[in-house]
Design a protein around this motif. Structure first.
Motif, PDB file in Angstrom:
ATOM      1  N   VAL A   6       0.843  -1.206  -0.372  1.00 34.60           N
ATOM      2  CA  VAL A   6       0.382   0.091   0.061  1.00 34.60           C
ATOM      3  C   VAL A   6       0.688   0.606  -0.056  1.00 34.60           C
ATOM      4  O   VAL A   6       1.733   1.679   0.832  1.00 34.60           O
ATOM      5  CB  VAL A   6      -0.895   0.608   1.073  1.00 34.60           C
ATOM      6  CG1 VAL A   6      -1.636   1.396   1.532  1.00 34.60           C
ATOM      7  CG2 VAL A   6      -1.346  -1.232   1.336  1.00 34.60           C
ATOM      8  N   LEU A   7       1.038   2.255  -0.860  1.00 35.74           N
ATOM      9  CA  LEU A   7       1.261   3.366  -0.867  1.00 35.74           C
ATOM     10  C   LEU A   7       0.542   4.193  -0.613  1.00 35.74           C
ATOM     11  O   LEU A   7       0.236   5.389  -1.905  1.00 35.74           O
ATOM     12  CB  LEU A   7       2.235   2.841  -2.805  1.00 35.74           C
ATOM     13  CG  LEU A   7       3.183   2.096  -3.526  1.00 35.74           C
ATOM     14  CD1 LEU A   7       2.710   1.411  -4.384  1.00 35.74           C
ATOM     15  CD2 LEU A   7       4.250   2.034  -2.213  1.00 35.74           C
ATOM     16  N   ASP A   8       0.671   4.987   0.414  1.00 43.62           N
ATOM     17  CA  ASP A   8       0.107   5.770   1.384  1.00 43.62           C
ATOM     18  C   ASP A   8       0.982   7.262   0.956  1.00 43.62           C
ATOM     19  O   ASP A   8       0.000   8.355   0.400  1.00 43.62           O
ATOM     20  CB  ASP A   8      -0.564   5.792   2.489  1.00 43.62           C
ATOM     21  CG  ASP A   8      -1.675   4.383   2.376  1.00 43.62           C
ATOM     22  OD1 ASP A   8      -2.365   4.343   1.242  1.00 43.62           O
ATOM     23  OD2 ASP A   8      -1.578   4.282   3.209  1.00 43.62           O
ATOM     24  N   ARG A   9       2.020   6.784   0.798  1.00 43.19           N
ATOM     25  CA  ARG A   9       2.957   8.219   0.601  1.00 43.19           C
ATOM     26  C   ARG A   9       3.795   8.462  -0.557  1.00 43.19           C
ATOM     27  O   ARG A   9       3.228   7.270  -1.326  1.00 43.19           O
ATOM     28  CB  ARG A   9       3.698   8.406   2.120  1.00 43.19           C
ATOM     29  CG  ARG A   9       3.596   8.207   3.186  1.00 43.19           C
ATOM     30  CD  ARG A   9       4.411   8.387   4.757  1.00 43.19           C
ATOM     31  NE  ARG A   9       6.007   7.548   3.766  1.00 43.19           N
ATOM     32  CZ  ARG A   9       6.882   7.394   4.514  1.00 43.19           C
ATOM     33  NH1 ARG A   9       6.758   9.574   4.445  1.00 43.19           N
ATOM     34  NH2 ARG A   9       8.298   7.398   3.961  1.00 43.19           N
ATOM     35  N   ALA A  10       3.924   9.778  -0.880  1.00 40.36           N
ATOM     36  CA  ALA A  10       4.798  10.102  -2.022  1.00 40.36           C
ATOM     37  C   ALA A  10       6.074   9.589  -2.424  1.00 40.36           C
ATOM     38  O   ALA A  10       6.144   9.253  -3.202  1.00 40.36           O
ATOM     39  CB  ALA A  10       4.318  11.531  -2.155  1.00 40.36           C
ATOM     40  N   ASP A  11       6.790   9.308  -1.123  1.00 36.13           N
ATOM     41  CA  ASP A  11       8.392   8.896  -0.852  1.00 36.13           C
ATOM     42  C   ASP A  11       8.240   7.178  -0.968  1.00 36.13           C
ATOM     43  O   ASP A  11       9.308   6.849  -1.850  1.00 36.13           O
ATOM     44  CB  ASP A  11       8.460   9.176   0.322  1.00 36.13           C
ATOM     45  CG  ASP A  11       9.401  10.536   0.298  1.00 36.13           C
ATOM     46  OD1 ASP A  11       9.619  10.905  -0.851  1.00 36.13           O
ATOM     47  OD2 ASP A  11       9.806  11.184   1.566  1.00 36.13           O
ATOM     48  N   ASP A  12       7.165   6.726  -0.788  1.00 39.32           N
ATOM     49  CA  ASP A  12       6.794   4.971  -0.659  1.00 39.32           C
ATOM     50  C   ASP A  12       6.421   4.379  -3.184  1.00 39.32           C
ATOM     51  O   ASP A  12       6.834   4.023  -2.719  1.00 39.32           O
ATOM     52  CB  ASP A  12       5.264   4.235  -0.200  1.00 39.32           C
ATOM     53  CG  ASP A  12       6.014   4.713   1.809  1.00 39.32           C
ATOM     54  OD1 ASP A  12       7.141   4.472   1.620  1.00 39.32           O
ATOM     55  OD2 ASP A  12       5.527   4.914   1.899  1.00 39.32           O
ATOM     56  N   LEU A  13       5.754   5.827  -2.702  1.00 42.87           N
ATOM     57  CA  LEU A  13       4.769   5.421  -4.662  1.00 42.87           C
ATOM     58  C   LEU A  13       6.623   5.558  -5.198  1.00 42.87           C
ATOM     59  O   LEU A  13       7.428   4.847  -5.895  1.00 42.87           O
ATOM     60  CB  LEU A  13       4.078   6.471  -4.993  1.00 42.87           C
ATOM     61  CG  LEU A  13       3.908   6.390  -5.943  1.00 42.87           C
ATOM     62  CD1 LEU A  13       3.234   4.978  -6.741  1.00 42.87           C
ATOM     63  CD2 LEU A  13       2.964   7.046  -6.363  1.00 42.87           C
ATOM     64  N   ARG A  14       7.085   7.024  -4.934  1.00 42.21           N
ATOM     65  CA  ARG A  14       7.848   6.846  -6.099  1.00 42.21           C
ATOM     66  C   ARG A  14       9.208   5.424  -6.081  1.00 42.21           C
ATOM     67  O   ARG A  14       9.766   5.107  -6.627  1.00 42.21           O
ATOM     68  CB  ARG A  14       9.609   7.837  -4.776  1.00 42.21           C
ATOM     69  CG  ARG A  14      10.242   9.256  -6.081  1.00 42.21           C
ATOM     70  CD  ARG A  14      11.363   9.354  -5.413  1.00 42.21           C
ATOM     71  NE  ARG A  14      12.208   9.031  -4.105  1.00 42.21           N
ATOM     72  CZ  ARG A  14      11.761   9.571  -2.743  1.00 42.21           C
ATOM     73  NH1 ARG A  14      10.925  10.572  -2.969  1.00 42.21           N
ATOM     74  NH2 ARG A  14      12.522   9.038  -1.899  1.00 42.21           N
ATOM     75  N   ASP A  15       9.655   5.447  -5.076  1.00 41.49           N
ATOM     76  CA  ASP A  15      10.827   4.661  -4.304  1.00 41.49           C
ATOM     77  C   ASP A  15      10.342   3.246  -4.849  1.00 41.49           C
ATOM     78  O   ASP A  15      11.098   2.606  -5.650  1.00 41.49           O
ATOM     79  CB  ASP A  15      10.802   4.102  -2.794  1.00 41.49           C
ATOM     80  CG  ASP A  15      11.323   5.337  -2.302  1.00 41.49           C
ATOM     81  OD1 ASP A  15      12.786   6.223  -2.398  1.00 41.49           O
ATOM     82  OD2 ASP A  15      11.389   4.839  -0.154  1.00 41.49           O
ATOM     83  N   VAL A  16       8.884   2.990  -4.867  1.00 35.48           N
ATOM     84  CA  VAL A  16       8.562   1.365  -5.536  1.00 35.48           C
ATOM     85  C   VAL A  16       8.855   1.821  -7.620  1.00 35.48           C
ATOM     86  O   VAL A  16       9.164   0.981  -8.151  1.00 35.48           O
ATOM     87  CB  VAL A  16       7.224   0.791  -5.200  1.00 35.48           C
ATOM     88  CG1 VAL A  16       6.863  -0.133  -5.597  1.00 35.48           C
ATOM     89  CG2 VAL A  16       7.163   0.819  -3.560  1.00 35.48           C
ATOM     90  N   LEU A  17       8.626   2.442  -7.613  1.00 31.26           N
ATOM     91  CA  LEU A  17       8.503   3.155  -9.101  1.00 31.26           C
ATOM     92  C   LEU A  17      10.317   2.815  -9.457  1.00 31.26           C
ATOM     93  O   LEU A  17      10.407   2.769 -10.641  1.00 31.26           O
ATOM     94  CB  LEU A  17       7.743   4.115  -9.159  1.00 31.26           C
ATOM     95  CG  LEU A  17       6.648   4.488  -9.093  1.00 31.26           C
ATOM     96  CD1 LEU A  17       6.017   5.631  -9.665  1.00 31.26           C
ATOM     97  CD2 LEU A  17       5.495   3.573 -10.499  1.00 31.26           C
TER      98      LEU A  17
END
Length: 148
Positions: A12-23
């Motif tokens: 679950v990618l609630d934070r922009a930083d988490d989304l960036r890291d996974v992408l």
């Protein structure tokens, strides 16, 4: 897709930083000029499909004709189609990743496309969660101050 990629997509990618890291892990570094469409589920997970799109036009304001829309800007047509894909796949939102082989500096074309996509998403009611630039050295999130 590897098992590690599948596990990343389960997060679950609630934070922009988490989304960036996974992408960043999924897409790596830039190797060509293309646009990635990344759909997000309501739960905050990356949905299906993850789609690369090469050969998008240089100018989002260039006019084109579509049978169903008439004469529209390229940016309008692209966001309209992205919205249709989002609905057809049952996803909640979309993330755009602009890939290009160059340093981490936005040029005029990058700014024009990011701005046009933000404007068209708002006008068409397409939930645009975020935009990123995938460049030679990694991935950076784009904010309205970067392209407006």
């Amino acid at each position: 897709m590897t098992e590690a990629d599948t596990n990343l997509r389960d997060r679950v990618l609630d934070r922009a930083d988490d989304l960036r890291d996974v992408l960043h892990v999924l897409l790596g570094q830039a190797n060509r000029r293309q646009l990635w469409l990344v759909f997000m589920e309501e739960s905050g997970r990356i949905g299906d499909p993850i789609m690369p799109m090469a050969d998008y036009p240089a100018d989002p304001h260039e006019e084109t004709e579509a049978d169903d829309l008439g004469v529209v800007d390229q940016g309008h047509l692209l966001m309209h189609r992205i919205g249709m894909l989002r609905e057809a796949t049952g996803n909640a939102s979309v993330v755009l990743v602009w890939e290009r082989v160059a340093p981490n500096v936005l040029d005029g074309q990058d700014r024009a496309w990011a701005s046009a996509m933000a404007d068209e998403a708002a006008a068409l009611g397409v939930p645009l969660r975020a935009q990123f630039l995938l460049h030679n050295r990694g991935l950076r999130q784009l904010h309205p101050d970067d392209y407006m």
